[in-house]
Design an enzyme around this catalytic site. Sequence first.
Site, PDB file in Angstrom:
ATOM      1  NE  ARG A  96     -23.530  24.433 -16.772  1.00 31.32           N
ATOM      2  CZ  ARG A  96     -23.173  24.465 -18.046  1.00 31.32           C
ATOM      3  NH1 ARG A  96     -22.655  23.395 -18.603  1.00 31.32           N
ATOM      4  NH2 ARG A  96     -23.334  25.540 -18.770  1.00 31.32           N
ATOM      5  CG  HIS A 142      12.985  44.544 -13.838  1.00 28.50           C
ATOM      6  ND1 HIS A 142      13.961  45.495 -14.062  1.00 28.50           N
ATOM      7  CD2 HIS A 142      13.347  43.460 -14.571  1.00 28.50           C
ATOM      8  CE1 HIS A 142      14.862  45.015 -14.913  1.00 28.50           C
ATOM      9  NE2 HIS A 142      14.518  43.777 -15.230  1.00 28.50           N
ATOM     10  CD  GLU A 194      -8.620  28.363 -10.995  1.00 36.69           C
ATOM     11  OE1 GLU A 194      -9.385  28.640 -11.918  1.00 36.69           O
ATOM     12  OE2 GLU A 194      -7.836  27.396 -11.063  1.00 36.69           O
ATOM     13  CB  CYS A 213     -27.513  28.565 -14.591  1.00 38.08           C
ATOM     14  SG  CYS A 213     -27.524  30.192 -13.868  1.00 38.08           S
ATOM     15  CE  LYS A 262      -5.649  25.507 -11.684  1.00 35.69           C
ATOM     16  NZ  LYS A 262      -6.164  25.362 -12.978  1.00 35.69           N
ATOM     17  CE  LYS A 318     -14.358  22.453 -15.754  1.00 28.76           C
ATOM     18  NZ  LYS A 318     -12.921  22.627 -15.506  1.00 28.76           N
ATOM     19  CD1 TRP A 338     -21.874  30.586  -9.914  1.00 29.67           C
ATOM     20  CD2 TRP A 338     -22.134  32.431 -11.153  1.00 29.67           C
ATOM     21  NE1 TRP A 338     -20.727  31.352  -9.796  1.00 29.67           N
ATOM     22  CE2 TRP A 338     -20.860  32.479 -10.542  1.00 29.67           C
ATOM     23  CE3 TRP A 338     -22.519  33.483 -11.981  1.00 29.67           C
ATOM     24  CZ2 TRP A 338     -19.973  33.529 -10.738  1.00 29.67           C
ATOM     25  CZ3 TRP A 338     -21.638  34.536 -12.170  1.00 29.67           C
ATOM     26  CH2 TRP A 338     -20.382  34.548 -11.552  1.00 29.67           C
ATOM     27  CD  GLU A 374      -3.089  26.328 -14.722  1.00 30.30           C
ATOM     28  OE1 GLU A 374      -3.489  27.477 -14.982  1.00 30.30           O
ATOM     29  OE2 GLU A 374      -3.873  25.397 -14.479  1.00 30.30           O
ATOM     30  CG  ASN A 409     -26.951  29.514 -18.215  1.00 33.01           C
ATOM     31  OD1 ASN A 409     -26.443  30.351 -17.484  1.00 33.01           O
ATOM     32  ND2 ASN A 409     -26.247  28.766 -19.045  1.00 33.01           N
ATOM     33  N   GLY A 410     -28.079  32.645 -18.141  1.00 24.57           N
ATOM     34  CA  GLY A 410     -27.695  33.798 -18.958  1.00 24.57           C
ATOM     35  C   GLY A 410     -28.161  35.088 -18.313  1.00 24.57           C
TER      36      GLY A 410
HETATM   37  C1  G6P Z   1     -13.478  29.778 -15.804  1.00 23.50           C
HETATM   38  C2  G6P Z   1     -12.979  28.575 -15.016  1.00 23.50           C
HETATM   39  C3  G6P Z   1     -11.508  28.365 -15.323  1.00 23.50           C
HETATM   40  C4  G6P Z   1     -11.281  28.225 -16.811  1.00 23.50           C
HETATM   41  C5  G6P Z   1     -11.840  29.420 -17.577  1.00 23.50           C
HETATM   42  C6  G6P Z   1     -11.854  29.184 -19.082  1.00 23.50           C
HETATM   43  O1  G6P Z   1     -12.914  30.941 -15.319  1.00 23.50           O
HETATM   44  O2  G6P Z   1     -13.178  28.768 -13.644  1.00 23.50           O
HETATM   45  O3  G6P Z   1     -11.063  27.182 -14.673  1.00 23.50           O
HETATM   46  O4  G6P Z   1      -9.917  28.100 -17.075  1.00 23.50           O
HETATM   47  O5  G6P Z   1     -13.192  29.649 -17.196  1.00 23.50           O
HETATM   48  O6  G6P Z   1     -12.763  28.154 -19.359  1.00 23.50           O
HETATM   49  P1  G6P Z   1     -12.841  27.400 -20.747  1.00 23.50           P
HETATM   50  O7  G6P Z   1     -14.000  26.454 -20.615  1.00 23.50           O
HETATM   51  O8  G6P Z   1     -13.079  28.452 -21.801  1.00 23.50           O
HETATM   52  O9  G6P Z   1     -11.548  26.699 -20.953  1.00 23.50           O
END
Ligand code: G6P
Length: 615
Positions: A31, A507, A491, A2, A488, A610, A79, A484, A103-104
């Site tokens: 966000r 394995h 995501e 949010c 990507k 985010k 959200w 990573e 928010n929360g």
């Molecule tokens: C969420 C985001 C990711 C991010 C993770 C950690 O899951 O979608 O992209 O890597 O949080 O976020 P931070 O702000 O703690 O690095």
Amino acid sequence: MCGIVGYVGRSQASQRPLEVVLSGLGRLEYRGYDSAGVAVVCPDGLVTAKRAGKLTNLLDDLAEHPLAPGSAAIGHTRWATHGGPTDGNAHPHRVGGLAVIHNGIIENFATLKAELLADGAEFLSDTDTEVVAHLLARAYEGDLTEAMRAVVARLDGAFTLLAVHEDAPGRVVGARRNSPLVVGLGEGENFLGSDVAAFIASTKEALELGQDQIVTITADSVDVIGFDGEPATATAYTVDWDATAAVKGGFASFMDKEIHDQPKAVADTLLGRTDPRGALVLDELRIPEAALRSIDKIIVIACGTAAYSGHVAKYAIEHWCRIPVEVELAHEFRYRDPIVGPRTLVVAISQSGETMDTLMAVRHAREQGASVLAICNTHGSTIPRESDAVLYTHAGPEVAVASTKAFLAQVAACYLLGLYLAQLRGTKFPDELREILEDLHALPDKIQRVLDDEEAVRHVAQKMADEESFLFLGRHVGYPVALEGALKLKEIAYIHAEGFAAGELKHGPIALVDEGQPVFVIVPSPRGRDQLHAKVVSNIQEVRARGARTLVIAEDGDEAVVPYADVVFRVPQTPSLLAPLVAVVPLQIFACALATAKGLDVDQPRNLAKSVTVE
Ligand code: G6P
């Protein structure tokens, strides 16, 4: 998650409150959200509008049904947690002349709701937030701040709340516990926001609120008290980036722009870290040198991409400092009864500084007596504030949900930490350290060279938009790069992708390889690491022999991979431990180009946020 904006100006009837709030919500879109709404305090009372879906739905609604001008406004992007993303569940929630955004999660909302229902309250939504609106309306006796104080005392969980009341024009009251809220200071106007992006177009002067604080803003005043009602102080700071840093600047998406920001993000993170003699100085560290000399274990805690930067850190720090490094997902760390003590250094890595899982792990580590060092990209956020020390990355604002430049900056900051500890503990000679630092400073140019070759990567990605699955293999620091790269694609392209340690292939995962299966392989440098290199080249052959299409990331001049690669993406020659800073870049470009070719919103992927401010 949010986004929250609040505004108060001097005029009683101006369009500025609504304009400020809507533009702030636009800058907070990154966000992640699924509905949006606003409330304006007008001379004739409170008016609200809210719509499910993207902000444009709300803007279209406002164009058709304009709101009256007013003195103050609050705005929210939601959200969904309690109740689906519908018009009715969108914030603000109103009870009479009062409106609230949140928010929360209010963890005890069910008990409170039962009590309110028994008392005759009527609920119009499925949210936990509406409970707060009813409680505030009942507690309000002419002083909104006092009502907020009475209500927060009854709430469990994490929350940022903003409230306005039509009987109190020119006033917005906010409260925060375990969830972010910052104040923006203007001339004859003041602002509130989930982060400074909410008001950066109007002011760079900000106040950082502490835990369990209530803030009341008017056009000319900002008053902060604790939940106990005692006056409290907030820390002032000036934001070191401006609104242009948070716009796309000609790129098709924020993610694309942020990938291209990476040479600068790494260079800025490395900037000003040495004294005239070339020794590393990390001014922000604030943990006594004696304590850092005596640590016998490091535990990195983080989530998502940040956790993968911690994986890279493990290889570098163990090699340079000879200190054992564990890497743990923050949400697992807290619940496994970790063995930590005064000689443990916990390194919490977080771009946003607000990830609730990481924050809770930080608290747990400190309770157990560990020192906590935060590596963070967001000034004034909660995790660095609650840590013993902070090492800020200087990647600038990262807007796209999928992290790119923050990852590279986190890796660079981890290297700095490792080199600093090696210097302090004497595990590397000064000339060795200087050499590694020089190699590190050469990285921004090398990253730029990878970006200069992006067309080749894009071209391949666009042709693979219909693939249903990708595998990623790597060894040593190439392993977190593989993880990573797979993340990507998951995501932003919604493609099933798995990263593996290349040695693990036989394995189990090799059973997945079938005719045409695309497999990325991150190949280490052959220079000085010939055994490691040879092993990975064998892995390429193993999957190719079973029909895989191999996409190989290899350094310039490595001809050994050519016979077994369907495609080779080249990266400049780089010392092995530093190679993730170049090797991950083609994978980011690949995911971004492939998701774009599929017509997806790469900046705001479905279901993701985010800044994940709930556990
Ligand atoms: C969420 C985001 C990711 C991010 C993770 C950690 O899951 O979608 O992209 O890597 O949080 O976020 P931070 O702000 O703690 O690095």
